[in-house]
Design an enzyme around this catalytic site. Sequence first.
Site, PDB file in Angstrom:
ATOM      1  N   CYS A   9       0.726  -1.300   0.060  1.00  7.86           N
ATOM      2  CA  CYS A   9       0.131   0.043  -0.009  1.00  7.86           C
ATOM      3  C   CYS A   9       0.966   1.260   0.048  1.00  7.86           C
ATOM      4  CB  CYS A   9      -1.110   0.027   1.095  1.00  7.86           C
ATOM      5  SG  CYS A   9      -0.237   0.153   2.777  1.00  7.86           S
ATOM      6  N   ARG A  15      -3.323  -0.595   5.600  1.00  9.60           N
ATOM      7  CA  ARG A  15      -3.957  -1.722   4.546  1.00  9.60           C
ATOM      8  C   ARG A  15      -3.030  -2.849   4.450  1.00  9.60           C
ATOM      9  NH1 ARG A  15      -5.352   1.867  -0.367  1.00  9.60           N
ATOM     10  NH2 ARG A  15      -3.292   2.815   0.398  1.00  9.60           N
ATOM     11  N   ASP A 115      -7.921   4.063   1.060  1.00 10.79           N
ATOM     12  CA  ASP A 115      -6.841   4.263   2.302  1.00 10.79           C
ATOM     13  C   ASP A 115      -7.453   4.806   3.352  1.00 10.79           C
ATOM     14  OD1 ASP A 115      -4.715   4.681   3.903  1.00 10.79           O
ATOM     15  OD2 ASP A 115      -3.489   5.667   2.418  1.00 10.79           O
TER      16      ASP A 115
END
Length: 149
Positions: A9, A15, A115
């Site tokens: 990420c 994440r 996100d």
Amino acid sequence: MFNKILVVCVGNVCRSPTAERLLKRFHPSLTVASAGLGALVGKGADPAAASVASAHDLSLENHCARQISARLCREYDLILTMEKRHIAALCDIAPEMRGKVMLFGHWDSEREIPDPYRKSRDAFEAVYTLLERSARQWAQALNAEQGKP
């Protein structure tokens, strides 16, 4: 055969560490790690991500964010990203990786996973749900590839 998987990420604090631990949970025989395109190097998991994961009996303890590199990419059979733009960024870093980079949400209609960094707990919960679903789908696909039910 995909035995070593890298999850990517941006910051490697929300994440990708969650996705890494979920993949390990659902497919324990895999080697899974995570990294970030703009990693907050040396930081642990985001407190909100860790709290949501903990509420689902998943520990992000001892996670330490690290930066992606071409060398790191070469160590893995499959690289899973959260967003399409991450695929492009990885291919800029290591063009030879193009054939082994896919979306983490590939089996969920090529879904990008947003996100949640610096957003509400609800945002983290929603992202956790997407990550969990995608991790289960990857585990099923990888089991099928290996001839397991």
